[in-house]
Scaffold this motif. Structure first.
Motif, mmCIF file in Angstrom:
data_model
loop_
_atom_site.group_PDB
_atom_site.id
_atom_site.type_symbol
_atom_site.label_atom_id
_atom_site.label_comp_id
_atom_site.label_asym_id
_atom_site.label_seq_id
_atom_site.Cartn_x
_atom_site.Cartn_y
_atom_site.Cartn_z
ATOM 1 N N ASN A 1 0.861 -1.192 0.000
ATOM 2 C CA ASN A 1 0.000 0.000 0.000
ATOM 3 C C ASN A 1 0.898 1.244 0.000
ATOM 4 O O ASN A 1 1.243 1.776 1.044
ATOM 5 N N ILE A 2 1.311 1.654 -1.210
ATOM 6 C CA ILE A 2 2.242 2.791 -1.353
ATOM 7 C C ILE A 2 1.542 3.882 -2.142
ATOM 8 O O ILE A 2 1.022 3.624 -3.231
ATOM 9 N N LYS A 3 1.559 5.091 -1.590
ATOM 10 C CA LYS A 3 0.953 6.221 -2.308
ATOM 11 C C LYS A 3 1.974 7.342 -2.425
ATOM 12 O O LYS A 3 2.779 7.546 -1.519
ATOM 13 N N GLY A 4 1.915 8.069 -3.537
ATOM 14 C CA GLY A 4 2.753 9.270 -3.678
ATOM 15 C C GLY A 4 4.075 9.041 -4.393
ATOM 16 O O GLY A 4 4.850 9.987 -4.548
ATOM 17 N N ALA A 5 4.355 7.819 -4.841
ATOM 18 C CA ALA A 5 5.628 7.598 -5.562
ATOM 19 C C ALA A 5 5.626 8.463 -6.814
ATOM 20 O O ALA A 5 4.636 8.525 -7.537
ATOM 21 N N GLY A 6 6.734 9.161 -7.048
ATOM 22 C CA GLY A 6 6.791 10.115 -8.159
ATOM 23 C C GLY A 6 6.615 11.544 -7.654
ATOM 24 O O GLY A 6 6.820 12.496 -8.395
ATOM 25 N N THR A 7 6.241 11.688 -6.368
ATOM 26 C CA THR A 7 6.224 13.018 -5.736
ATOM 27 C C THR A 7 7.285 12.987 -4.634
ATOM 28 O O THR A 7 7.895 11.941 -4.386
ATOM 29 N N ASP A 8 7.472 14.122 -3.938
ATOM 30 C CA ASP A 8 8.524 14.068 -2.918
ATOM 31 C C ASP A 8 8.035 13.619 -1.539
ATOM 32 O O ASP A 8 8.801 13.629 -0.577
ATOM 33 N N VAL A 9 6.755 13.195 -1.456
ATOM 34 C CA VAL A 9 6.283 12.582 -0.197
ATOM 35 C C VAL A 9 5.646 11.233 -0.525
ATOM 36 O O VAL A 9 4.667 11.161 -1.264
ATOM 37 N N ILE A 10 6.213 10.189 0.013
ATOM 38 C CA ILE A 10 5.698 8.836 -0.256
ATOM 39 C C ILE A 10 5.170 8.264 1.060
ATOM 40 O O ILE A 10 5.850 8.312 2.087
ATOM 41 N N LYS A 11 3.924 7.744 1.008
ATOM 42 C CA LYS A 11 3.338 7.132 2.212
ATOM 43 C C LYS A 11 3.210 5.635 1.992
ATOM 44 O O LYS A 11 2.640 5.192 0.994
ATOM 45 N N VAL A 12 3.715 4.878 2.937
ATOM 46 C CA VAL A 12 3.656 3.413 2.827
ATOM 47 C C VAL A 12 2.948 2.871 4.068
ATOM 48 O O VAL A 12 3.429 3.042 5.190
ATOM 49 N N LYS A 13 1.778 2.267 3.840
ATOM 50 C CA LYS A 13 1.088 1.599 4.959
ATOM 51 C C LYS A 13 1.517 0.149 4.960
ATOM 52 O O LYS A 13 1.368 -0.546 3.945
#
Ligand code: EPZ
Length: 419
Positions: free
Chosen positions: A206-218
Protein backbone atom coordinates in the motif's frame (compact mmCIF):
# COMPACT_ATOMS: atom_id res chain seq x y z
CA UNK A 1 40.98 -8.77 -22.43
CA UNK A 2 37.78 -7.92 -24.31
CA UNK A 3 37.64 -4.61 -26.13
CA UNK A 4 35.19 -2.85 -28.39
CA UNK A 5 36.80 -2.05 -31.72
CA UNK A 6 35.08 0.86 -33.44
CA UNK A 7 35.72 2.34 -36.89
CA UNK A 8 34.25 5.82 -36.52
CA UNK A 9 32.64 8.26 -38.88
CA UNK A 10 29.43 6.44 -39.82
CA UNK A 11 26.09 8.23 -39.37
CA UNK A 12 23.68 6.12 -37.33
CA UNK A 13 20.33 5.51 -38.95
CA UNK A 14 17.37 3.21 -38.44
CA UNK A 15 15.37 1.92 -35.49
CA UNK A 16 16.51 0.65 -32.13
CA UNK A 17 14.41 -1.05 -29.45
CA UNK A 18 15.21 0.18 -25.98
CA UNK A 19 15.51 -2.47 -23.24
CA UNK A 20 13.93 -2.52 -19.79
CA UNK A 21 15.32 -0.07 -17.25
CA UNK A 22 18.40 -1.32 -15.40
CA UNK A 23 17.85 0.83 -12.35
CA UNK A 24 14.22 -0.30 -12.04
CA UNK A 25 15.06 -3.96 -12.67
CA UNK A 26 17.79 -4.06 -10.04
CA UNK A 27 15.27 -2.95 -7.42
CA UNK A 28 12.33 -5.01 -8.70
CA UNK A 29 14.27 -8.30 -8.52
CA UNK A 30 15.06 -7.87 -4.79
CA UNK A 31 11.47 -6.60 -4.27
CA UNK A 32 10.16 -9.89 -5.69
CA UNK A 33 11.48 -11.77 -2.66
CA UNK A 34 8.78 -10.07 -0.58
CA UNK A 35 6.02 -12.30 -1.97
CA UNK A 36 4.77 -14.76 0.64
CA UNK A 37 3.48 -17.11 -2.03
CA UNK A 38 3.19 -17.43 -5.78
CA UNK A 39 5.65 -16.92 -8.61
CA UNK A 40 6.57 -13.53 -10.17
CA UNK A 41 7.42 -13.32 -13.84
CA UNK A 42 9.36 -10.11 -14.43
CA UNK A 43 9.21 -9.14 -18.08
CA UNK A 44 11.02 -6.53 -20.23
CA UNK A 45 14.04 -7.34 -18.11
CA UNK A 46 17.40 -6.17 -19.51
CA UNK A 47 19.87 -9.00 -20.07
CA UNK A 48 22.86 -7.32 -18.43
CA UNK A 49 25.49 -8.31 -15.88
CA UNK A 50 23.69 -6.54 -13.01
CA UNK A 51 20.47 -8.55 -13.48
CA UNK A 52 22.48 -11.75 -14.02
CA UNK A 53 24.32 -11.07 -10.79
CA UNK A 54 21.04 -10.52 -8.90
CA UNK A 55 19.71 -13.76 -10.34
CA UNK A 56 22.58 -15.61 -8.62
CA UNK A 57 22.19 -13.69 -5.39
CA UNK A 58 18.45 -14.36 -5.14
CA UNK A 59 18.92 -18.02 -6.05
CA UNK A 60 21.59 -18.34 -3.36
CA UNK A 61 19.15 -16.93 -0.82
CA UNK A 62 16.92 -19.94 -1.55
CA UNK A 63 14.55 -18.71 -4.29
CA UNK A 64 13.79 -20.79 -7.36
CA UNK A 65 14.74 -18.68 -10.36
CA UNK A 66 14.24 -19.44 -14.02
CA UNK A 67 15.73 -17.19 -16.68
CA UNK A 68 13.64 -16.80 -19.82
CA UNK A 69 14.22 -14.70 -22.93
CA UNK A 70 13.89 -11.12 -21.63
CA UNK A 71 12.21 -12.27 -18.42
CA UNK A 72 12.83 -14.00 -15.11
CA UNK A 73 10.52 -16.24 -13.07
CA UNK A 74 11.07 -15.97 -9.34
CA UNK A 75 9.50 -18.21 -6.73
CA UNK A 76 10.73 -16.73 -3.44
CA UNK A 77 8.88 -19.13 -1.13
CA UNK A 78 12.04 -21.17 -0.47
CA UNK A 79 13.97 -18.19 0.93
CA UNK A 80 14.72 -18.80 4.58
CA UNK A 81 17.99 -16.91 4.97
CA UNK A 82 18.47 -13.25 5.80
CA UNK A 83 22.17 -13.45 4.91
CA UNK A 84 23.54 -12.09 1.62
CA UNK A 85 27.24 -12.46 2.23
CA UNK A 86 28.65 -13.98 -0.94
CA UNK A 87 31.23 -12.16 -3.07
CA UNK A 88 28.82 -11.48 -5.93
CA UNK A 89 26.88 -9.07 -3.65
CA UNK A 90 29.94 -6.80 -3.75
CA UNK A 91 29.95 -6.69 -7.53
CA UNK A 92 27.04 -4.25 -7.85
CA UNK A 93 25.56 -1.25 -6.12
CA UNK A 94 21.92 -2.25 -6.10
CA UNK A 95 22.54 -5.28 -3.88
CA UNK A 96 21.88 -2.79 -1.06
CA UNK A 97 18.16 -3.22 -1.85
CA UNK A 98 18.46 -6.64 -0.23
CA UNK A 99 18.77 -4.88 3.13
CA UNK A 100 15.32 -3.26 2.80
CA UNK A 101 13.76 -6.38 1.28
CA UNK A 102 15.22 -8.85 3.83
CA UNK A 103 14.41 -6.52 6.73
CA UNK A 104 10.80 -6.36 5.53
CA UNK A 105 10.64 -10.14 5.07
CA UNK A 106 12.46 -11.36 8.20
CA UNK A 107 12.93 -8.30 10.44
CA UNK A 108 16.69 -8.84 10.04
CA UNK A 109 19.32 -8.65 7.31
CA UNK A 110 23.04 -9.08 6.85
CA UNK A 111 24.35 -7.85 3.51
CA UNK A 112 27.93 -7.37 2.33
CA UNK A 113 28.77 -3.75 1.53
CA UNK A 114 27.80 -3.10 -2.11
CA UNK A 115 30.20 -2.23 -4.95
CA UNK A 116 29.28 -0.50 -8.23
CA UNK A 117 30.71 2.40 -10.18
CA UNK A 118 33.49 4.47 -8.68
CA UNK A 119 31.98 7.90 -9.30
CA UNK A 120 32.53 9.53 -5.94
CA UNK A 121 31.83 8.84 -2.27
CA UNK A 122 28.71 6.69 -2.11
CA UNK A 123 27.48 6.81 1.49
CA UNK A 124 24.37 4.92 2.64
CA UNK A 125 23.71 6.99 5.76
CA UNK A 126 20.22 7.97 4.54
CA UNK A 127 19.25 4.31 4.04
CA UNK A 128 20.47 3.54 7.56
CA UNK A 129 18.70 6.58 8.99
CA UNK A 130 15.42 5.25 7.55
CA UNK A 131 15.92 1.70 8.87
CA UNK A 132 16.82 3.06 12.31
CA UNK A 133 13.77 5.33 12.35
CA UNK A 134 11.72 2.17 11.78
CA UNK A 135 13.31 0.55 14.82
CA UNK A 136 16.20 -1.44 13.33
CA UNK A 137 19.60 -1.55 15.02
CA UNK A 138 22.16 -1.14 12.27
CA UNK A 139 25.89 -1.74 12.47
CA UNK A 140 28.68 -2.20 9.96
CA UNK A 141 31.10 -4.96 10.92
CA UNK A 142 33.96 -6.29 8.80
CA UNK A 143 32.38 -4.99 5.60
CA UNK A 144 28.91 -6.37 6.39
CA UNK A 145 25.84 -4.21 7.01
CA UNK A 146 23.84 -5.82 9.82
CA UNK A 147 20.29 -4.66 10.53
CA UNK A 148 18.23 -6.31 13.26
CA UNK A 149 14.85 -5.60 14.86
CA UNK A 150 13.47 -7.06 18.09
CA UNK A 151 9.86 -7.39 16.92
CA UNK A 152 9.82 -6.30 13.28
CA UNK A 153 9.83 -2.80 11.80
CA UNK A 154 7.49 0.01 12.88
CA UNK A 155 6.22 2.74 10.56
CA UNK A 156 8.05 6.08 10.97
CA UNK A 157 8.50 9.54 9.48
CA UNK A 158 11.77 9.80 7.55
CA UNK A 159 13.06 13.07 6.11
CA UNK A 160 15.87 12.47 3.65
CA UNK A 161 18.69 15.02 3.99
CA UNK A 162 19.65 14.45 0.36
CA UNK A 163 17.42 13.34 -2.48
CA UNK A 164 18.54 9.73 -2.81
CA UNK A 165 17.17 7.19 -5.27
CA UNK A 166 18.64 4.26 -3.33
CA UNK A 167 17.46 5.43 0.11
CA UNK A 168 13.96 6.19 -1.18
CA UNK A 169 13.56 2.70 -2.68
CA UNK A 170 15.25 0.90 0.22
CA UNK A 171 13.07 2.59 2.84
CA UNK A 172 9.99 1.98 0.69
CA UNK A 173 10.89 -1.74 0.48
CA UNK A 174 11.40 -2.02 4.23
CA UNK A 175 8.19 -0.10 5.00
CA UNK A 176 5.95 -2.42 2.94
CA UNK A 177 5.75 -4.89 5.82
CA UNK A 178 6.31 -2.53 8.78
CA UNK A 179 3.60 -2.12 11.40
CA UNK A 180 1.83 1.19 10.69
CA UNK A 181 2.57 3.96 8.21
CA UNK A 182 5.93 5.24 7.00
CA UNK A 183 6.22 8.68 5.43
CA UNK A 184 9.30 9.42 3.32
CA UNK A 185 9.80 13.16 2.82
CA UNK A 186 12.16 14.73 0.29
CA UNK A 187 11.89 11.45 -1.63
CA UNK A 188 13.48 10.97 -5.05
CA UNK A 189 11.03 11.08 -7.99
CA UNK A 190 12.81 9.09 -10.71
CA UNK A 191 10.63 6.97 -13.03
CA UNK A 192 12.13 3.80 -11.57
CA UNK A 193 10.85 4.75 -8.11
CA UNK A 194 7.31 4.83 -9.48
CA UNK A 195 7.96 1.53 -11.25
CA UNK A 196 9.14 -0.22 -8.08
CA UNK A 197 6.15 1.18 -6.15
CA UNK A 198 3.78 -0.04 -8.87
CA UNK A 199 5.31 -3.51 -8.71
CA UNK A 200 5.08 -3.62 -4.91
CA UNK A 201 1.46 -2.40 -5.03
CA UNK A 202 0.64 -5.07 -7.60
CA UNK A 203 1.77 -7.62 -4.97
CA UNK A 204 -0.50 -6.11 -2.31
CA UNK A 205 1.65 -3.33 -0.83
CA UNK A 206 0.00 0.00 0.00
CA UNK A 207 2.24 2.79 -1.35
CA UNK A 208 0.95 6.22 -2.31
CA UNK A 209 2.75 9.27 -3.68
CA UNK A 210 5.63 7.60 -5.56
CA UNK A 211 6.79 10.11 -8.16
CA UNK A 212 6.22 13.02 -5.74
CA UNK A 213 8.52 14.07 -2.92
CA UNK A 214 6.28 12.58 -0.20
CA UNK A 215 5.70 8.84 -0.26
CA UNK A 216 3.34 7.13 2.21
CA UNK A 217 3.66 3.41 2.83
CA UNK A 218 1.09 1.60 4.96
CA UNK A 219 2.52 -1.70 6.09
CA UNK A 220 0.61 -4.84 5.02
CA UNK A 221 0.72 -8.33 6.48
CA UNK A 222 0.74 -10.32 3.26
CA UNK A 223 2.10 -9.95 -0.27
CA UNK A 224 1.36 -12.24 -3.20
CA UNK A 225 3.59 -12.70 -6.26
CA UNK A 226 2.50 -10.96 -9.44
CA UNK A 227 3.72 -10.68 -13.01
CA UNK A 228 5.20 -7.34 -13.98
CA UNK A 229 6.79 -5.60 -16.96
CA UNK A 230 9.72 -3.24 -16.26
CA UNK A 231 9.56 0.29 -17.77
CA UNK A 232 11.89 1.18 -20.66
CA UNK A 233 15.37 2.40 -19.76
CA UNK A 234 15.52 6.19 -19.66
CA UNK A 235 19.32 6.16 -19.64
CA UNK A 236 19.82 3.65 -22.45
CA UNK A 237 17.31 5.69 -24.51
CA UNK A 238 19.19 8.91 -23.73
CA UNK A 239 22.46 7.23 -24.73
CA UNK A 240 21.06 6.37 -28.18
CA UNK A 241 19.56 9.86 -28.56
CA UNK A 242 22.96 11.38 -27.89
CA UNK A 243 24.74 8.91 -30.18
CA UNK A 244 22.30 9.72 -33.00
CA UNK A 245 23.01 13.44 -32.57
CA UNK A 246 26.77 12.96 -32.25
CA UNK A 247 27.02 11.04 -35.54
CA UNK A 248 24.59 13.49 -37.20
CA UNK A 249 22.35 10.55 -37.95
CA UNK A 250 18.64 9.78 -37.96
CA UNK A 251 17.54 7.26 -35.36
CA UNK A 252 14.09 6.25 -34.11
CA UNK A 253 13.95 4.78 -30.64
CA UNK A 254 11.18 2.26 -29.98
CA UNK A 255 9.82 1.16 -26.58
CA UNK A 256 10.41 4.48 -24.80
CA UNK A 257 8.32 6.75 -22.58
CA UNK A 258 8.97 10.21 -24.12
CA UNK A 259 7.84 11.93 -20.89
CA UNK A 260 10.80 10.34 -19.05
CA UNK A 261 13.16 11.80 -21.67
CA UNK A 262 11.96 15.41 -21.59
CA UNK A 263 15.09 16.83 -19.96
CA UNK A 264 17.27 15.19 -22.61
CA UNK A 265 14.95 16.22 -25.45
CA UNK A 266 15.01 19.81 -24.16
CA UNK A 267 18.81 19.93 -24.16
CA UNK A 268 19.11 18.38 -27.63
CA UNK A 269 16.59 20.90 -29.01
CA UNK A 270 18.64 23.70 -27.40
CA UNK A 271 21.65 22.38 -29.31
CA UNK A 272 19.78 22.59 -32.60
CA UNK A 273 19.07 18.86 -32.93
CA UNK A 274 15.63 17.71 -34.11
CA UNK A 275 13.57 15.48 -31.83
CA UNK A 276 10.12 14.20 -32.75
CA UNK A 277 8.00 12.49 -30.11
CA UNK A 278 5.67 9.62 -30.89
CA UNK A 279 3.45 7.81 -28.40
CA UNK A 280 6.13 5.31 -27.39
CA UNK A 281 8.87 6.29 -29.81
CA UNK A 282 11.27 9.18 -30.40
CA UNK A 283 13.09 10.22 -33.55
CA UNK A 284 16.38 12.12 -33.23
CA UNK A 285 18.08 13.55 -36.31
CA UNK A 286 20.37 16.31 -37.48
CA UNK A 287 22.67 17.24 -40.36
CA UNK A 288 24.34 20.14 -38.59
CA UNK A 289 27.08 20.44 -36.06
CA UNK A 290 25.33 20.88 -32.66
CA UNK A 291 25.77 24.09 -30.64
CA UNK A 292 27.49 23.93 -27.26
CA UNK A 293 25.31 24.50 -24.17
CA UNK A 294 25.49 24.65 -20.38
CA UNK A 295 24.22 21.70 -18.41
CA UNK A 296 23.59 20.92 -14.74
CA UNK A 297 22.78 17.44 -13.50
CA UNK A 298 19.90 17.24 -11.04
CA UNK A 299 17.55 14.66 -9.53
CA UNK A 300 14.54 13.85 -11.74
CA UNK A 301 12.92 15.68 -13.50
CA UNK A 302 16.27 17.45 -13.99
CA UNK A 303 18.96 16.30 -16.41
CA UNK A 304 20.15 12.86 -15.18
CA UNK A 305 23.70 12.49 -13.94
CA UNK A 306 23.80 9.10 -15.68
CA UNK A 307 23.71 10.88 -19.05
CA UNK A 308 26.24 13.56 -18.18
CA UNK A 309 29.11 11.41 -19.45
CA UNK A 310 27.58 10.47 -22.84
CA UNK A 311 26.51 14.11 -23.19
CA UNK A 312 30.11 15.24 -22.56
CA UNK A 313 31.14 13.45 -25.76
CA UNK A 314 28.49 15.31 -27.75
CA UNK A 315 29.48 18.64 -26.18
CA UNK A 316 33.16 17.91 -26.89
CA UNK A 317 32.42 18.02 -30.64
CA UNK A 318 29.79 20.78 -30.55
CA UNK A 319 30.38 24.33 -31.66
CA UNK A 320 31.77 26.69 -29.02
CA UNK A 321 32.16 26.36 -25.28
CA UNK A 322 30.02 24.18 -23.02
CA UNK A 323 29.93 24.04 -19.25
CA UNK A 324 28.83 21.00 -17.26
CA UNK A 325 27.95 21.24 -13.58
CA UNK A 326 27.85 17.72 -12.10
CA UNK A 327 25.88 18.25 -8.90
CA UNK A 328 25.32 14.62 -7.86
CA UNK A 329 28.66 12.75 -8.03
CA UNK A 330 31.94 14.55 -7.42
CA UNK A 331 34.02 11.83 -9.09
CA UNK A 332 32.15 11.57 -12.37
CA UNK A 333 34.57 13.34 -14.71
CA UNK A 334 37.21 10.63 -15.25
CA UNK A 335 35.94 10.23 -18.82
CA UNK A 336 37.07 13.77 -19.69
CA UNK A 337 40.71 12.66 -19.50
CA UNK A 338 39.87 9.77 -21.81
CA UNK A 339 38.10 12.14 -24.24
CA UNK A 340 41.19 14.36 -24.21
CA UNK A 341 43.25 11.37 -25.43
CA UNK A 342 41.00 11.50 -28.48
CA UNK A 343 41.60 15.20 -29.06
CA UNK A 344 38.85 16.79 -26.95
CA UNK A 345 39.70 20.10 -25.35
CA UNK A 346 38.56 20.89 -21.84
CA UNK A 347 39.31 21.14 -18.16
CA UNK A 348 37.74 20.00 -14.93
CA UNK A 349 37.62 22.01 -11.74
CA UNK A 350 35.76 20.28 -8.94
CA UNK A 351 32.16 19.79 -10.00
CA UNK A 352 32.56 21.84 -13.18
CA UNK A 353 33.87 20.72 -16.56
CA UNK A 354 34.43 23.18 -19.38
CA UNK A 355 34.66 21.85 -22.92
CA UNK A 356 35.86 23.83 -25.91
CA UNK A 357 34.22 22.09 -28.85
CA UNK A 358 36.55 20.57 -31.45
CA UNK A 359 35.54 19.63 -35.03
CA UNK A 360 36.07 15.94 -34.47
CA UNK A 361 37.86 13.33 -32.35
CA UNK A 362 40.54 10.87 -33.40
CA UNK A 363 40.50 7.21 -32.49
CA UNK A 364 42.85 5.64 -29.96
CA UNK A 365 42.65 3.22 -27.01
CA UNK A 366 40.48 4.56 -24.18
CA UNK A 367 39.11 3.09 -20.99
CA UNK A 368 35.55 2.70 -19.77
CA UNK A 369 36.39 3.97 -16.29
CA UNK A 370 32.80 3.28 -15.17
CA UNK A 371 29.50 2.29 -16.77
CA UNK A 372 28.37 5.58 -18.30
CA UNK A 373 31.95 6.62 -19.03
CA UNK A 374 31.97 3.48 -21.17
CA UNK A 375 28.92 4.73 -23.08
CA UNK A 376 30.67 8.09 -23.53
CA UNK A 377 33.73 6.31 -25.00
CA UNK A 378 31.61 4.22 -27.37
CA UNK A 379 29.91 7.37 -28.69
CA UNK A 380 33.32 9.02 -29.02
CA UNK A 381 34.52 6.02 -31.02
CA UNK A 382 31.47 6.23 -33.29
CA UNK A 383 32.26 9.83 -34.25
CA UNK A 384 36.07 9.68 -34.22
CA UNK A 385 38.30 9.47 -37.27
CA UNK A 386 40.01 6.07 -37.45
CA UNK A 387 39.92 3.21 -34.99
CA UNK A 388 38.97 3.39 -31.33
CA UNK A 389 39.47 0.58 -28.83
CA UNK A 390 37.36 0.77 -25.66
CA UNK A 391 38.77 -1.29 -22.78
CA UNK A 392 37.42 -2.39 -19.40
CA UNK A 393 34.10 -3.56 -20.78
CA UNK A 394 32.99 -5.11 -17.49
CA UNK A 395 31.46 -1.75 -16.66
CA UNK A 396 29.62 -1.39 -19.97
CA UNK A 397 28.26 -4.94 -19.74
CA UNK A 398 26.82 -4.27 -16.30
CA UNK A 399 24.31 -1.83 -17.75
CA UNK A 400 23.92 -1.99 -21.55
CA UNK A 401 22.26 -4.95 -23.26
CA UNK A 402 24.01 -6.05 -26.48
CA UNK A 403 25.42 -2.58 -27.02
CA UNK A 404 27.53 -3.53 -30.05
CA UNK A 405 24.64 -5.41 -31.70
CA UNK A 406 22.31 -2.44 -31.30
CA UNK A 407 24.84 0.01 -32.75
CA UNK A 408 25.73 -2.40 -35.57
CA UNK A 409 22.05 -2.59 -36.53
CA UNK A 410 22.11 1.22 -36.83
CA UNK A 411 25.01 1.08 -39.29
CA UNK A 412 27.97 1.47 -36.96
CA UNK A 413 31.18 -0.45 -37.39
CA UNK A 414 31.69 -1.86 -33.90
CA UNK A 415 32.69 -5.30 -32.72
CA UNK A 416 33.98 -7.07 -29.66
CA UNK A 417 37.49 -8.42 -29.88
CA UNK A 418 39.80 -10.34 -27.58
CA UNK A 419 43.28 -8.81 -27.26
C1 EPZ B 1 21.30 5.57 -8.21
O1 EPZ B 1 22.42 5.44 -7.37
C2 EPZ B 1 21.68 4.94 -9.53
N1 EPZ B 1 22.04 3.55 -9.31
C3 EPZ B 1 22.84 5.70 -10.15
O2 EPZ B 1 23.04 5.17 -11.46
C4 EPZ B 1 22.48 7.18 -10.29
O3 EPZ B 1 23.62 7.89 -10.71
C5 EPZ B 1 21.98 7.74 -8.96
O4 EPZ B 1 20.92 6.92 -8.43
C6 EPZ B 1 21.45 9.16 -9.08
O5 EPZ B 1 20.43 9.20 -10.01
C7 EPZ B 1 21.08 2.64 -9.16
O6 EPZ B 1 19.88 2.92 -9.24
C8 EPZ B 1 21.52 1.24 -8.93
P1 EPZ B 1 21.62 8.29 -4.82
P2 EPZ B 1 22.27 5.72 -5.82
O7 EPZ B 1 21.43 7.62 -3.51
O8 EPZ B 1 20.92 5.30 -5.38
C9 EPZ B 1 24.17 11.09 -1.87
C10 EPZ B 1 24.19 4.22 -13.24
O9 EPZ B 1 25.04 4.75 -14.00
N2 EPZ B 1 23.77 10.13 -0.83
O10 EPZ B 1 20.43 8.87 -5.50
O11 EPZ B 1 23.44 5.10 -5.15
C11 EPZ B 1 25.15 10.52 -2.86
O12 EPZ B 1 26.47 10.62 -2.40
C12 EPZ B 1 24.25 4.44 -11.74
O13 EPZ B 1 23.28 3.49 -13.65
C13 EPZ B 1 24.09 10.37 0.49
O14 EPZ B 1 24.71 11.37 0.83
O15 EPZ B 1 22.38 7.30 -5.79
C14 EPZ B 1 24.85 11.32 -4.09
O16 EPZ B 1 25.56 12.53 -4.05
C15 EPZ B 1 25.51 5.09 -11.31
N3 EPZ B 1 23.68 9.47 1.43
C16 EPZ B 1 23.36 11.64 -4.00
O17 EPZ B 1 23.03 11.42 -2.63
C17 EPZ B 1 22.98 8.35 1.12
O18 EPZ B 1 22.63 7.58 2.03
C18 EPZ B 1 22.46 10.79 -4.87
O19 EPZ B 1 22.73 9.41 -4.63
C19 EPZ B 1 22.67 8.12 -0.22
C20 EPZ B 1 23.07 9.02 -1.18
Amino acid sequence: MEKLLIEGGKKLSGKVKISGAKNAAVAILPAAILADHGVCTIDNLPDIEDTNCLEHIIRNLGATVEKLDGAMKIDPTGITSHLALRDEVKRMRASYYLIGALLAKFGKAEVVFPGGCNIGVRPIDQHIKGFEAMGAKVSIEHGVIKAYTENGLKGANVYLDVVSVGATINIMLAATRAEGTTIIENAAKEPHIVDVANFLNSMGANIKGAGTDVIKVKGVTEMVANDYSVIPDQIEAGTFMIAAAATRGDVTLLNVIPKHLESITAKLLEMGISVEEGEDSLRVYTNERPKGINLKTLPYPGFPTDLQQPMSTLLAISEGRSMINESIWEGRFKHIDELKKMGASGKVEGKIAILEGVETLSGTEVEATDLRAGAAMVIAGLVAKGTTRVTNLVHVDRGYEKIEDKFTALGASIRRIEE
